[in-house]
Design a protein around this motif. Structure first.
Motif, PDB file in Angstrom:
ATOM      1  N   PRO A  33       0.843  -1.208   0.000  1.00 49.86           N
ATOM      2  CA  PRO A  33       0.000   0.000   0.000  1.00 49.86           C
ATOM      3  C   PRO A  33       0.873   1.253   0.000  1.00 49.86           C
ATOM      4  O   PRO A  33       1.972   1.259   0.556  1.00 49.86           O
ATOM      5  N   SER A  34       0.376   2.299  -0.639  1.00 53.44           N
ATOM      6  CA  SER A  34       1.121   3.557  -0.598  1.00 53.44           C
ATOM      7  C   SER A  34       0.731   4.324   0.655  1.00 53.44           C
ATOM      8  O   SER A  34      -0.381   4.181   1.169  1.00 53.44           O
ATOM      9  N   GLN A  35       1.672   5.107   1.143  1.00 50.76           N
ATOM     10  CA  GLN A  35       1.424   6.022   2.239  1.00 50.76           C
ATOM     11  C   GLN A  35       1.881   7.389   1.757  1.00 50.76           C
ATOM     12  O   GLN A  35       2.643   7.489   0.805  1.00 50.76           O
ATOM     13  N   VAL A  36       1.406   8.433   2.392  1.00 49.61           N
ATOM     14  CA  VAL A  36       1.751   9.782   1.960  1.00 49.61           C
ATOM     15  C   VAL A  36       2.475  10.493   3.090  1.00 49.61           C
ATOM     16  O   VAL A  36       2.021  10.494   4.230  1.00 49.61           O
ATOM     17  N   VAL A  37       3.621  11.085   2.751  1.00 51.35           N
ATOM     18  CA  VAL A  37       4.388  11.868   3.715  1.00 51.35           C
ATOM     19  C   VAL A  37       4.580  13.257   3.117  1.00 51.35           C
ATOM     20  O   VAL A  37       4.676  13.400   1.898  1.00 51.35           O
ATOM     21  N   THR A  38       4.589  14.262   3.973  1.00 54.75           N
ATOM     22  CA  THR A  38       4.839  15.622   3.500  1.00 54.75           C
ATOM     23  C   THR A  38       6.138  16.111   4.125  1.00 54.75           C
ATOM     24  O   THR A  38       6.514  15.697   5.222  1.00 54.75           O
ATOM     25  N   ILE A  39       6.798  16.996   3.390  1.00 50.06           N
ATOM     26  CA  ILE A  39       8.040  17.573   3.913  1.00 50.06           C
ATOM     27  C   ILE A  39       7.811  19.057   4.150  1.00 50.06           C
ATOM     28  O   ILE A  39       6.694  19.537   4.022  1.00 50.06           O
ATOM     29  N   GLY A  40       8.865  19.787   4.465  1.00 51.19           N
ATOM     30  CA  GLY A  40       8.769  21.183   4.856  1.00 51.19           C
ATOM     31  C   GLY A  40       7.978  22.077   3.928  1.00 51.19           C
ATOM     32  O   GLY A  40       7.360  23.034   4.359  1.00 51.19           O
ATOM     33  N   ALA A  94      11.673  11.747   6.678  1.00 57.58           N
ATOM     34  CA  ALA A  94      10.417  12.054   7.384  1.00 57.58           C
ATOM     35  C   ALA A  94       9.559  10.799   7.523  1.00 57.58           C
ATOM     36  O   ALA A  94       8.972  10.560   8.581  1.00 57.58           O
ATOM     37  N   TYR A  95       9.525   9.993   6.477  1.00 62.68           N
ATOM     38  CA  TYR A  95       8.738   8.759   6.534  1.00 62.68           C
ATOM     39  C   TYR A  95       9.262   7.822   7.623  1.00 62.68           C
ATOM     40  O   TYR A  95       8.494   7.293   8.430  1.00 62.68           O
ATOM     41  N   LEU A  96      10.566   7.615   7.653  1.00 63.89           N
ATOM     42  CA  LEU A  96      11.135   6.739   8.686  1.00 63.89           C
ATOM     43  C   LEU A  96      10.859   7.287  10.081  1.00 63.89           C
ATOM     44  O   LEU A  96      10.484   6.536  10.993  1.00 63.89           O
ATOM     45  N   ASP A  97      11.001   8.596  10.257  1.00 66.51           N
ATOM     46  CA  ASP A  97      10.745   9.203  11.566  1.00 66.51           C
ATOM     47  C   ASP A  97       9.282   9.046  11.967  1.00 66.51           C
ATOM     48  O   ASP A  97       8.974   8.725  13.117  1.00 66.51           O
ATOM     49  N   GLU A  98       8.373   9.272  11.031  1.00 62.42           N
ATOM     50  CA  GLU A  98       6.935   9.216  11.348  1.00 62.42           C
ATOM     51  C   GLU A  98       6.422   7.800  11.547  1.00 62.42           C
ATOM     52  O   GLU A  98       5.339   7.605  12.084  1.00 62.42           O
ATOM     53  N   THR A  99       7.187   6.802  11.112  1.00 62.06           N
ATOM     54  CA  THR A  99       6.780   5.416  11.343  1.00 62.06           C
ATOM     55  C   THR A  99       7.610   4.788  12.466  1.00 62.06           C
ATOM     56  O   THR A  99       7.833   3.582  12.490  1.00 62.06           O
ATOM     57  N   VAL A 100       8.067   5.612  13.390  1.00 64.29           N
ATOM     58  CA  VAL A 100       8.751   5.217  14.612  1.00 64.29           C
ATOM     59  C   VAL A 100      10.035   4.435  14.317  1.00 64.29           C
ATOM     60  O   VAL A 100      10.310   3.403  14.927  1.00 64.29           O
ATOM     61  N   ARG A 101      10.812   4.934  13.366  1.00 67.02           N
ATOM     62  CA  ARG A 101      12.109   4.318  13.076  1.00 67.02           C
ATOM     63  C   ARG A 101      13.174   5.415  12.979  1.00 67.02           C
ATOM     64  O   ARG A 101      13.949   5.475  12.044  1.00 67.02           O
ATOM     65  N   GLU A 102      13.179   6.270  14.001  1.00 64.41           N
ATOM     66  CA  GLU A 102      14.122   7.388  14.031  1.00 64.41           C
ATOM     67  C   GLU A 102      15.572   6.921  14.045  1.00 64.41           C
ATOM     68  O   GLU A 102      16.455   7.614  13.569  1.00 64.41           O
ATOM     69  N   PRO A 135       3.543   0.333  12.589  1.00 67.10           N
ATOM     70  CA  PRO A 135       2.961   1.674  12.560  1.00 67.10           C
ATOM     71  C   PRO A 135       2.801   2.172  11.130  1.00 67.10           C
ATOM     72  O   PRO A 135       3.666   1.969  10.293  1.00 67.10           O
ATOM     73  N   ARG A 136       1.664   2.801  10.867  1.00 63.86           N
ATOM     74  CA  ARG A 136       1.402   3.421   9.569  1.00 63.86           C
ATOM     75  C   ARG A 136       1.118   4.898   9.793  1.00 63.86           C
ATOM     76  O   ARG A 136       0.695   5.305  10.858  1.00 63.86           O
ATOM     77  N   LEU A 137       1.341   5.664   8.753  1.00 66.51           N
ATOM     78  CA  LEU A 137       1.038   7.086   8.835  1.00 66.51           C
ATOM     79  C   LEU A 137      -0.460   7.284   8.908  1.00 66.51           C
ATOM     80  O   LEU A 137      -1.218   6.483   8.364  1.00 66.51           O
TER      81      LEU A 137
END
Length: 147
Positions: A33-40, A94-102, A135-137
């Motif tokens: 599945p696709s997920q959507v992430v936004t940047i600055g 941003a995607y890695l950070d938002e999916t709890v993989r900082e 975790p998913r966005l």
């Protein structure tokens, strides 16, 4: 070699590159599945994450890649290509950070074309078993607003 032969010989070579990347992307990311992430710049990027091989495919859209990141500000980047690498890398991070993989680090990048790049990443945690709930966005759809 006649001048007309150069374009005729070049087209199959370019088609082979496109077919190869399409074949690879289809094989590695099929069914994800696709997920959507936004940047600055608040522009959305589609993300396909193959967690078993620790690679993410970041997909942009043609209009943003022509105008650059400042599309919402109604001004044109002087050189959208110069900011492209940074924007795609920022979207992957941003995607890695938002999916709890900082703690994961980006270890490589493959540019397929102006709208698709793949990033390899490594993490200290073991790879999850297939089917593990991860975790998913939150659901974000560009162009749709919730009321």
């Amino acid at each position: 070699m006649p001048a007309w032969a150069i374009p005729v010989l070049t087209v199959p070579l370019l088609a082979g590159c496109t077919a190869t990347s399409f074949s690879y992307i289809s094989k590695v990311y099929v069914g994800l599945p696709s997920q959507v992430v936004t940047i600055g710049c608040k522009e959305p990027y589609e993300v396909y994450d193959n967690r078993q091989i620790r690679r993410v495919l970041i997909v942009s859209n043609a209009l943003r890649e022509i105008t650059g990141c400042n599309l919402n500000d109604l001004r044109i980047d002087p050189d959208p290509d110069a900011s492209r690498v940074g924007r795609f890398r920022a979207a992957a991070r941003a995607y890695l950070d938002e999916t709890v993989r900082e703690e994961c680090r980006i270890t490589g990048e493959t540019v397929f074309d102006d709208m698709k790049s793949e990033f390899a990443y490594s993490c200290a945690a073991p790879i999850e078993a297939r089917g593990t709930k991860v975790p998913r966005l939150p659901g974000r759809r560009p162009g749709f607003t919730t009321q």
